[in-house]
Design a protein around this motif. Structure first.
Motif, PDB file in Angstrom:
ATOM      1  N   ALA A 141       0.509  -1.244   0.091  1.00 47.78           N
ATOM      2  CA  ALA A 141       0.109  -0.019   0.089  1.00 47.78           C
ATOM      3  C   ALA A 141       1.334   1.118   0.023  1.00 47.78           C
ATOM      4  O   ALA A 141       0.462   2.775  -0.081  1.00 47.78           O
ATOM      5  N   GLY A 142       2.036   1.303   0.483  1.00 45.70           N
ATOM      6  CA  GLY A 142       2.807   1.992   0.909  1.00 45.70           C
ATOM      7  C   GLY A 142       2.943   2.890   1.018  1.00 45.70           C
ATOM      8  O   GLY A 142       2.215   4.307   1.742  1.00 45.70           O
ATOM      9  N   VAL A 143       2.321   2.782   2.674  1.00 44.08           N
ATOM     10  CA  VAL A 143       2.891   3.300   3.662  1.00 44.08           C
ATOM     11  C   VAL A 143       3.307   2.873   4.737  1.00 44.08           C
ATOM     12  O   VAL A 143       3.541   1.954   5.086  1.00 44.08           O
ATOM     13  N   THR A 144       3.006   4.255   6.118  1.00 40.35           N
ATOM     14  CA  THR A 144       4.206   3.678   6.820  1.00 40.35           C
ATOM     15  C   THR A 144       3.227   2.783   8.133  1.00 40.35           C
ATOM     16  O   THR A 144       2.445   3.162   7.828  1.00 40.35           O
ATOM     17  N   GLY A 145       4.376   2.229   8.987  1.00 39.20           N
ATOM     18  CA  GLY A 145       3.036   1.946  10.113  1.00 39.20           C
ATOM     19  C   GLY A 145       2.693   3.015  10.746  1.00 39.20           C
ATOM     20  O   GLY A 145       1.380   2.224  11.111  1.00 39.20           O
ATOM     21  N   GLY A 146       2.869   3.752  11.567  1.00 39.45           N
ATOM     22  CA  GLY A 146       2.123   5.030  12.217  1.00 39.45           C
ATOM     23  C   GLY A 146       0.949   5.241  11.048  1.00 39.45           C
ATOM     24  O   GLY A 146      -0.365   5.230  12.103  1.00 39.45           O
ATOM     25  N   ALA A 147       1.272   5.377   9.768  1.00 46.92           N
ATOM     26  CA  ALA A 147       0.011   5.766   9.341  1.00 46.92           C
ATOM     27  C   ALA A 147      -1.649   4.724   9.110  1.00 46.92           C
ATOM     28  O   ALA A 147      -2.802   5.210   9.310  1.00 46.92           O
ATOM     29  N   LEU A 148      -1.168   3.588   8.732  1.00 51.02           N
ATOM     30  CA  LEU A 148      -2.193   2.023   8.906  1.00 51.02           C
ATOM     31  C   LEU A 148      -2.613   2.077  10.389  1.00 51.02           C
ATOM     32  O   LEU A 148      -3.738   2.048  10.622  1.00 51.02           O
ATOM     33  N   HIS A 149      -1.740   2.238  10.730  1.00 51.38           N
ATOM     34  CA  HIS A 149      -2.062   1.846  12.464  1.00 51.38           C
ATOM     35  C   HIS A 149      -2.922   2.814  12.826  1.00 51.38           C
ATOM     36  O   HIS A 149      -4.411   3.260  13.983  1.00 51.38           O
ATOM     37  N   HIS A 150      -3.141   4.601  12.419  1.00 55.91           N
ATOM     38  CA  HIS A 150      -4.076   5.415  12.444  1.00 55.91           C
ATOM     39  C   HIS A 150      -5.666   5.269  12.077  1.00 55.91           C
ATOM     40  O   HIS A 150      -6.927   5.737  12.666  1.00 55.91           O
ATOM     41  N   HIS A 151      -5.190   4.119  11.815  1.00 55.11           N
ATOM     42  CA  HIS A 151      -6.724   3.374  10.514  1.00 55.11           C
ATOM     43  C   HIS A 151      -7.538   2.414  11.190  1.00 55.11           C
ATOM     44  O   HIS A 151      -8.656   2.414  11.415  1.00 55.11           O
ATOM     45  N   PHE A 152      -6.269   1.647  10.870  1.00 58.27           N
ATOM     46  CA  PHE A 152      -6.651   0.266  11.831  1.00 58.27           C
ATOM     47  C   PHE A 152      -5.469  -0.282  12.932  1.00 58.27           C
ATOM     48  O   PHE A 152      -4.772  -0.708  12.324  1.00 58.27           O
ATOM     49  N   PRO A 153      -5.750   0.209  14.033  1.00 57.35           N
ATOM     50  CA  PRO A 153      -5.441  -0.490  15.241  1.00 57.35           C
ATOM     51  C   PRO A 153      -5.173  -1.400  14.793  1.00 57.35           C
ATOM     52  O   PRO A 153      -3.718  -2.168  15.506  1.00 57.35           O
ATOM     53  N   THR A 154      -5.474  -2.942  14.522  1.00 48.47           N
ATOM     54  CA  THR A 154      -4.834  -3.950  14.899  1.00 48.47           C
ATOM     55  C   THR A 154      -5.373  -4.961  13.313  1.00 48.47           C
ATOM     56  O   THR A 154      -5.655  -4.133  12.239  1.00 48.47           O
ATOM     57  N   LYS A 155      -4.862  -5.936  12.969  1.00 52.01           N
ATOM     58  CA  LYS A 155      -4.452  -6.629  11.529  1.00 52.01           C
ATOM     59  C   LYS A 155      -6.211  -7.114  11.837  1.00 52.01           C
ATOM     60  O   LYS A 155      -7.214  -7.213  10.796  1.00 52.01           O
ATOM     61  N   LYS A 156      -6.447  -7.610  12.695  1.00 52.30           N
ATOM     62  CA  LYS A 156      -8.005  -8.142  13.176  1.00 52.30           C
ATOM     63  C   LYS A 156      -8.750  -6.478  12.849  1.00 52.30           C
ATOM     64  O   LYS A 156      -9.582  -7.229  11.926  1.00 52.30           O
ATOM     65  N   ALA A 157      -8.744  -5.663  13.569  1.00 57.95           N
ATOM     66  CA  ALA A 157      -9.497  -4.229  12.338  1.00 57.95           C
ATOM     67  C   ALA A 157      -9.306  -4.587  11.159  1.00 57.95           C
ATOM     68  O   ALA A 157     -10.552  -4.150  11.301  1.00 57.95           O
ATOM     69  N   LEU A 158      -8.228  -4.333  10.572  1.00 59.23           N
ATOM     70  CA  LEU A 158      -8.132  -4.714   9.295  1.00 59.23           C
ATOM     71  C   LEU A 158      -9.491  -5.346   8.498  1.00 59.23           C
ATOM     72  O   LEU A 158      -9.879  -4.676   7.602  1.00 59.23           O
ATOM     73  N   ALA A 159      -8.988  -6.699   8.858  1.00 55.39           N
ATOM     74  CA  ALA A 159     -10.012  -7.656   8.406  1.00 55.39           C
ATOM     75  C   ALA A 159     -11.564  -7.163   8.689  1.00 55.39           C
ATOM     76  O   ALA A 159     -12.045  -7.713   8.057  1.00 55.39           O
ATOM     77  N   LEU A 160     -11.812  -7.008  10.171  1.00 55.26           N
ATOM     78  CA  LEU A 160     -13.380  -6.362  10.516  1.00 55.26           C
ATOM     79  C   LEU A 160     -13.781  -5.164   9.639  1.00 55.26           C
ATOM     80  O   LEU A 160     -14.845  -5.683   8.579  1.00 55.26           O
ATOM     81  N   ALA A 161     -12.629  -3.935   9.054  1.00 54.10           N
ATOM     82  CA  ALA A 161     -12.930  -3.434   8.082  1.00 54.10           C
ATOM     83  C   ALA A 161     -13.401  -4.267   6.635  1.00 54.10           C
ATOM     84  O   ALA A 161     -14.448  -3.437   6.114  1.00 54.10           O
ATOM     85  N   VAL A 162     -12.065  -4.888   6.148  1.00 49.73           N
ATOM     86  CA  VAL A 162     -12.203  -6.010   4.707  1.00 49.73           C
ATOM     87  C   VAL A 162     -13.957  -6.202   4.873  1.00 49.73           C
ATOM     88  O   VAL A 162     -14.316  -6.196   3.808  1.00 49.73           O
ATOM     89  N   ILE A 163     -14.175  -7.302   5.786  1.00 50.87           N
ATOM     90  CA  ILE A 163     -15.754  -7.538   6.072  1.00 50.87           C
ATOM     91  C   ILE A 163     -16.580  -7.167   6.234  1.00 50.87           C
ATOM     92  O   ILE A 163     -17.640  -7.117   5.232  1.00 50.87           O
TER      93      ILE A 163
END
Length: 218
Positions: free
Chosen positions: A41-63
């Motif tokens: 995605a070309g993003v930093t860890g800080g930028a990613l975690h700003h929107h999705f604190p955890t991998k689980k949160a990211l997966a739930l958003a995808v679902i």
């Protein structure tokens, strides 16, 4: 001269979801690391975690945002817009089979893929996935009930027909993925179409009630 601001947090969020959705379908949730997703995605860890604190949160958003939207676009909207429930179901099976043949490979149903991998992994995943299945079935059942109000599908149980349709499609997509053959969907559609309405069911039930009344009054 004032420097133009290029920060686009919503655009970055969509990009992360795009990458995660693709990775989870192609490789699976567990095989997709956050490091790989950030790099793609070309993003930093800080930028990613700003929107999705955890991998689980990211997966739930995808679902909840992408998989649910795919079911809405592929199934729910076409069935609601169709002239009847059966016509809608037939059109979806045919459209999906044609699209898979055009692209030349079968990745499977997005909902099915994640359900197989995540349903036993976490209760929150299971609840989110189950909710999409329930909405899908409800839309088909409601269309059958609408058909019944205009005189069609007199002997069809709406909820059973909806469950059978979703099960037939999900199974067909799993088999098509394994065989890399979209023709399986058409075969399953043929089987599903043999389940015809049974107007005699209501009559048979009424006949049984009449026989029972005669037995109890004599």
């Amino acid at each position: 001269m004032r420097k133009k601001r290029t920060n686009d947090p919503e655009g970055m969020r969509r990009r992360v979801l795009d990458v995660a959705e693709e990775a989870f379908q192609a490789r699976g949730y567990h095989a997709s690391s956050l490091a790989d997703l950030m790099a793609a995605a070309g993003v930093t860890g800080g930028a990613l975690h700003h929107h999705f604190p955890t991998k689980k949160a990211l997966a739930l958003a995808v679902i909840e945002e992408r998989v649910a939207a795919a079911v809405e676009e592929t199934w729910i909207a076409p069935v609601r817009a169709a002239s009847s429930a059966r016509e809608g179901v037939r059109a979806v099976f045919e459209a999906v089979a044609a699209e898979l043949e055009r692209q030349g490979y079968v990745r499977g149903c997005p909902l099915n893929n994640l359900a197989h991998e995540l349903s036993l992994a976490d209760a929150d995943f299971r609840t989110a996935l189950a909710g999409i299945f329930a909405g899908w079935r409800q839309a088909i059942a409601e269309k059958v009930r609408a058909d019944q109000q205009t005189g069609g599908e007199g002997g069809t149980d709406p909820d059973r027909f909806a469950a059978l349709t979703v099960a037939a499609y999900s199974g067909a997509m799993s088999m098509a993925k394994t065989a890399q053959d979209a023709g399986v969907l058409r075969e399953c559609l043929k089987g599903l179409e043999t389940v015809e309405p049974s107007p005699s069911q209501n009559g048979s039930a009424a006949k049984r009630r009449r026989v029972l009344r005669r037995r109890t009054t004599h």
